[in-house]
Structure formats: C-alpha cells, structure tokens
Design a protein around this motif. Structure first.
Motif, short mmCIF file in Angstrom:
data_model
loop_
_atom_site.label_atom_id
_atom_site.label_comp_id
_atom_site.label_asym_id
_atom_site.label_seq_id
_atom_site.Cartn_x
_atom_site.Cartn_y
_atom_site.Cartn_z
N ALA A 24 0.80 -1.23 0.00
CA ALA A 24 0.00 0.00 0.00
C ALA A 24 0.83 1.28 0.00
CB ALA A 24 -0.93 0.00 1.23
N HIS A 25 2.13 1.18 -0.20
CA HIS A 25 2.97 2.37 -0.04
C HIS A 25 3.94 2.53 -1.20
CE1 HIS A 25 1.62 2.98 4.15
NE2 HIS A 25 1.55 1.65 4.16
N TYR A 26 3.39 2.51 -2.41
CA TYR A 26 4.25 2.59 -3.60
C TYR A 26 3.98 3.85 -4.42
CZ TYR A 26 5.53 -2.27 -2.66
OH TYR A 26 6.01 -3.42 -2.07
N HIS A 27 3.58 4.94 -3.77
CA HIS A 27 3.35 6.19 -4.49
C HIS A 27 4.63 7.04 -4.45
CE1 HIS A 27 -0.88 5.13 -4.48
NE2 HIS A 27 -0.83 4.99 -3.16
N SER A 28 4.68 8.04 -5.34
CA SER A 28 5.84 8.93 -5.37
C SER A 28 6.04 9.63 -4.03
CB SER A 28 5.68 9.97 -6.48
OG SER A 28 5.68 9.35 -7.75
N ALA A 29 4.94 10.02 -3.40
CA ALA A 29 5.06 10.69 -2.10
C ALA A 29 5.66 9.76 -1.06
CB ALA A 29 3.69 11.18 -1.65
N ASP A 30 5.34 8.48 -1.14
CA ASP A 30 5.94 7.52 -0.21
C ASP A 30 7.45 7.46 -0.39
OD1 ASP A 30 3.47 6.60 0.92
OD2 ASP A 30 3.13 5.46 -0.91
N LEU A 31 7.86 7.54 -1.63
CA LEU A 31 9.29 7.46 -1.90
C LEU A 31 10.03 8.65 -1.29
CD1 LEU A 31 11.12 5.49 -3.42
CD2 LEU A 31 10.99 6.99 -5.39
N LEU A 32 9.39 9.81 -1.33
CA LEU A 32 10.03 10.98 -0.73
C LEU A 32 10.23 10.79 0.77
CD1 LEU A 32 8.30 13.99 -2.48
CD2 LEU A 32 10.55 13.02 -2.89
N THR A 33 9.30 10.11 1.40
CA THR A 33 9.43 9.88 2.84
C THR A 33 10.45 8.79 3.14
OG1 THR A 33 7.14 10.52 3.23
CG2 THR A 33 8.19 9.14 4.91
N TRP A 34 10.43 7.71 2.36
CA TRP A 34 11.16 6.52 2.78
C TRP A 34 12.52 6.34 2.13
CZ3 TRP A 34 9.48 5.20 7.11
CH2 TRP A 34 8.12 5.35 7.42
N LEU A 35 12.73 6.93 0.97
CA LEU A 35 14.06 6.81 0.38
C LEU A 35 15.14 7.41 1.28
CD1 LEU A 35 15.88 5.96 -1.92
CD2 LEU A 35 15.30 8.07 -3.12
N GLY A 42 21.85 3.06 5.27
CA GLY A 42 22.94 2.50 4.47
C GLY A 42 22.50 1.30 3.65
N ALA A 43 21.20 1.23 3.33
CA ALA A 43 20.67 0.06 2.62
C ALA A 43 21.11 0.06 1.16
CB ALA A 43 19.15 0.05 2.70
N ASN A 44 21.57 -1.07 0.71
CA ASN A 44 21.89 -1.27 -0.70
C ASN A 44 20.80 -2.07 -1.42
OD1 ASN A 44 24.73 -0.23 -0.68
ND2 ASN A 44 24.91 -1.84 0.86
N TRP A 45 19.92 -2.68 -0.65
CA TRP A 45 18.84 -3.51 -1.18
C TRP A 45 17.55 -3.17 -0.44
CZ3 TRP A 45 20.33 -7.28 -4.85
CH2 TRP A 45 21.70 -7.52 -4.94
N VAL A 46 16.44 -3.42 -1.10
CA VAL A 46 15.16 -3.32 -0.39
C VAL A 46 14.25 -4.43 -0.90
CG1 VAL A 46 14.25 -1.62 -2.05
CG2 VAL A 46 13.23 -1.83 0.23
N VAL A 47 13.65 -5.15 0.02
CA VAL A 47 12.71 -6.22 -0.32
C VAL A 47 11.31 -5.63 -0.37
CG1 VAL A 47 11.80 -8.48 0.30
CG2 VAL A 47 14.20 -7.92 0.80
N LEU A 48 10.67 -5.75 -1.53
CA LEU A 48 9.33 -5.19 -1.74
C LEU A 48 8.33 -6.33 -1.91
CD1 LEU A 48 10.24 -2.49 -4.43
CD2 LEU A 48 10.09 -2.17 -1.95
N GLN A 49 7.19 -6.20 -1.25
CA GLN A 49 6.12 -7.18 -1.44
C GLN A 49 5.46 -6.95 -2.79
OE1 GLN A 49 5.58 -9.67 0.92
NE2 GLN A 49 7.47 -8.78 1.71
N GLN A 66 17.90 4.12 -9.26
CA GLN A 66 18.70 5.31 -9.53
C GLN A 66 19.41 5.79 -8.28
OE1 GLN A 66 18.84 6.50 -12.65
NE2 GLN A 66 20.32 8.10 -12.13
N ALA A 67 18.80 5.58 -7.13
CA ALA A 67 19.40 5.99 -5.86
C ALA A 67 20.40 4.97 -5.34
CB ALA A 67 18.30 6.22 -4.82
N GLY A 68 20.63 3.90 -6.09
CA GLY A 68 21.61 2.91 -5.67
C GLY A 68 21.07 1.85 -4.74
N ILE A 69 19.75 1.74 -4.65
CA ILE A 69 19.12 0.72 -3.79
C ILE A 69 18.41 -0.28 -4.70
CG2 ILE A 69 17.44 0.29 -1.97
CD1 ILE A 69 17.99 3.11 -0.95
#
Length: 437
Positions: A24-35, A42-49, A66-69
């Motif tokens: 439920a959190h895959y909007h552009s605004a979510d990315l601004l908060t969580w990136l 220091g995350a290089n990976w992220v596991v997405l459902q 693009q952000a290296g994650i």
C-alpha cells in the motif's frame, strides 16, 4: 552444468531492508518519505512485497535503482495453481526492463497453512510444489530475471533443509540445467531468541542434528547462520552452492526488535567474513502501519518518525542528515528565528548560489535548493526555513536537479509526479516542506 555467476556480488554491499509488509505504499510521495530513511540506514537492497495482480509503479522501481538501492521483489503467490506463467510473463519483462534482477516466487511452501485445505500432504509435497514453481521460474528467466527459490519456514511442518535438498535433487534429476544455472535461494535468517552465531558451521559442526531432532548440546539451522546449513544442503544436492538472499533478517521471536542484536547484526553484514554467495540480507523492518502486527518491529512508524530501534541503531546525526527537520510551532527555536524573519521577508527571490563550484565531496554544484511551484508562490511562508538553512531558491527544475538536496515548497500536491521522478532519478535528496502549502 553452467556455473551460477552469483550476480550482484561485486557491485554492492549485502545490507538491505524490508519495506512495508504490504503493497500500500508505492506512491511517489511515499518514496520521498522513505528513500531518505533507507539511505540513512545505508541500505543497498530493499525487499518489496509484490503481487500477480498489479505491478509496482515503474517510477518507484526506477527511482530506487537510480538511488543505488536494488529492489528484490517477493511475490506472495497462492499455492493453489492460480498464478499463471503466461499471465505473469509481461509483468516479469517490465520489471526486468525497469532494472529489477531478483524475483522471489512464493513464500513458505513447507507450511501447512500456506496450502489449500486439500493441497497439503507431506507425501509428494516437493514435486507438487515444483509443478507450481518451475513454470514461473522459467518465465522469469526468459524475461531476464533471476528466480529465487522461496524462503521456507525454518523447521516448518515439512523440515526446511529436507525440502530444499529434495527440490534441488528433483530439479537436477529432471535435467533443469538452465533453471539451476540461474537460480538463487531465499532463506529466512531469523534471530529469534538465539545469538547470531547459533548453528554456525552447519551440519559439519553439528552432525548429531537431524530433521525434527536437535539433541541437547547441539544446534540447528533455525537462526541467522541458516546459510551455513543451506550451503551444505545445496552442495550435497547439486555439487555447489547457490546465490542466497536472506529475508526477514534479524527478526525477533517475541515483542519488539532488540537494538543490541540489531547493531551486532549490521556489523556482521557489513563485514567480509560471511560466505560470498550471500548476496543480500534484508533487515526486518523499515516501517509498518500502526494497526499492523509488525508495527512494534519496525524502525519507523508509518508517518516516518523513528522508533526506538532506529534511534538506537542509527549513528548520531545520520537520520537528520537524510531527513527534513521540521520547525514546530511554539517552540523556543521558532521564537529565536522569528527575529530574522522580517529581514528574510524583505527579500523577494534571493539570488541563486554560483553554479560553478561543486559541493565538497560531491559532483553537485548546488548544496541545497528550495524548489518553488512557480514564481508567484508566497515566499514568506517559508521565511523561517530560509532564515535557518539559507538554500538557493528558485522554480527551475533543471537548476534543482543540480542540487545535492532539494526541498519542495508548497507541498507534494504542488508538483507533478514527473517532477518528483526526475529529481529522484537525478540523484537529489528530495524532501517535502510540510505545513507550508
């Protein structure tokens, strides 16, 4: 048989994180908060459902890359045969085109609760699972993805090490050489109430341990060192190890996350002593909604405020360096800066900083840019912010893309998704200026 290339080993560290435990959190605004939070960790990976019904937006995927994650997609597919390879082929191809490499297919097929009521019997369970898994894995390979054999419940209703070995031997006997050459292995690297070294050395060190039987004074695979056991199993089954992705890494068995153990785990993941086929490890858990059972295990609440684990585990100042510092009304700080607001208000649009010199340590020519929606935006609303941070101010997207840090004036609704995407993909650290719309 072709040797698996252990994709990704040379390009990035292992440390990663699980995003929200839902989709439920895959909007552009979510990315601004969580990136910024992921960067602070220091995350290089992220596991997405992920699901078979709807793709995660392209902008979200591309911006992370693009952000290296690097995103790892975990498809939560039902074990009822409904997931059709031909239907998923297009989605797999799109994800590969957007930069995804790893797709985890299914979850915990060694648990009775994951199967339909009529689908569970231990007899023939592994071949029946492979009938579901193989077509999807082949479709993923054809699309350019690396299929990941699903993480199993450590122990489980069907002992996980026996399940893995049986599956790999079955694939080998069927002649699935292409699949095995491109396959990665998922594993739940839980900590539970055990120490990080529980089970270290695998079955060679603990030979008395057998499926469903862990004698006193012996240890088993049900801990962070599960990869030692799976490496032994895969080598026994097909003669070599497979690239491995650890999921839910460090999760505690009861209650909230333990900050001391988490710190030790992070240092371990950053170290070089782990087997080199352990490609990535997703720490549990970046954030969860307040009503989620996982909320107490998350580093941040759903609004982006750090929980105790984040306060304890992140280096001092690291989170602040990646977050927008808000100015709370009525605080002493607000009173202190009020004296300088008048001077700031007397200026219309301050001149931009010179673009020639780069920000030290970066290739950016602007340190901090306050991006306005347009030339008529009431600048006085941001007077306190301007007085404190003295950013370059303007309404040029091209100029903002040259900045190391960009703060959006006017709220997220004042900017298009394409603007947000371009800033993130340009590598800018993007923040929202709240309560100023």
């Amino acid at each position: 048989m072709q040797e698996n290339s252990f994709k990704g080993l040379a390009s990035r560290g292992r440390l990663g994180v699980h995003y929200f435990p839902n989709t439920a959190h895959y909007h552009s605004a979510d990315l601004l908060t969580w990136l910024p939070k992921m960067q602070a960790m220091g995350a290089n990976w992220v596991v997405l459902q992920a699901t078979a019904e709807r793709a995660i937006p392209e902008d979200f995927i591309r911006s992370l890359a693009q952000a290296g994650i690097e995103p790892v997609l975990h498809f939560q597919l039902a074990l009822d045969g409904a997931a059709d390879a031909s239907a998923l082929q297009g989605m797999f191809e799109a994800y590969a085109k957007w930069g995804v490499r790893y797709a985890v297919l299914f979850d915990k097929p060694n648990l009775r609760s994951q199967w339909p009521a009529t689908g569970w019997t231990q007899r023939g369970l592994v071949p029946r699972f492979l009938e579901l898994f193989v077509p999807l894995a082949q479709a993923a390979i054809e699309a350019g993805l690396t299929p990941v054999f699903p993480p199993l419940e450590p122990g489980g209703d069907y002992w996980d090490t026996a399940f893995v070995r049986g599956a790999l031997e079955e694939l080998d006997q069927r002649g699935e050489e292409v699949l095995l050459a491109n396959l990665a292995l998922g594993a739940y690297a839980w900590v539970g109430e055990k120490g990080l070294n529980w089970g270290e050395g695998g079955p060679e060190r603990w030979p008395a341990t057998l499926p469903y039987s862990t004698p006193e004074n012996s240890q088993d695979q049900r801990g962070f060192r599960i990869f030692d056991w799976y490496n032994a199993v895969t080598t026994a089954a097909i003669g070599r190890s497979l690239p491995m992705i650890l999921v839910a890494t460090g999760i505690q068995q009861h209650g909230e996350a333990d900050s001391v153990t988490t710190q030790q785990l992070i240092e371990t993941l950053k170290g070089a002593e782990l087997p080199n086929n352990v490609v990535a490890a997703g720490l549990w858990l970046l954030a969860a909604d307040a009503d989620s059972p996982e909320a107490g295990q998350a580093w941040f609440d759903a609004e982006g405020m750090p929980n105790a684990i984040a306060d304890a585990a992140l280096e001092p100042g690291r989170l602040a360096a990646h977050s927008f510092p808000t100015v709370e009304k009525g605080t002493e700080f607000e009173s202190q800066i009020s004296a300088v607001q008048h001077e700031a208000l007397s200026h219309s649009l301050p001149a931009a900083e010179p673009l020639a010199a780069s920000v030290p340590g970066t290739s950016r020519s602007i340190r901090h840019y306050l991006l306005l929606p347009d030339a008529y935006w009431p600048l006085q609303q941001a007077a306190a912010f301007i007085a404190q941070y003295q950013p370059t101010i303007g309404f040029s997207l091209a100029e903002a893309m040259l900045a190391q840090r960009v703060t959006l004036a006017g709220g997220l609704q004042a900017f298009s998704d394409s603007t947000l995407r371009e800033l993130i993909q340009a590598g800018c650290q993007v923040e929202n200026l709240p309560d100023m719309a």
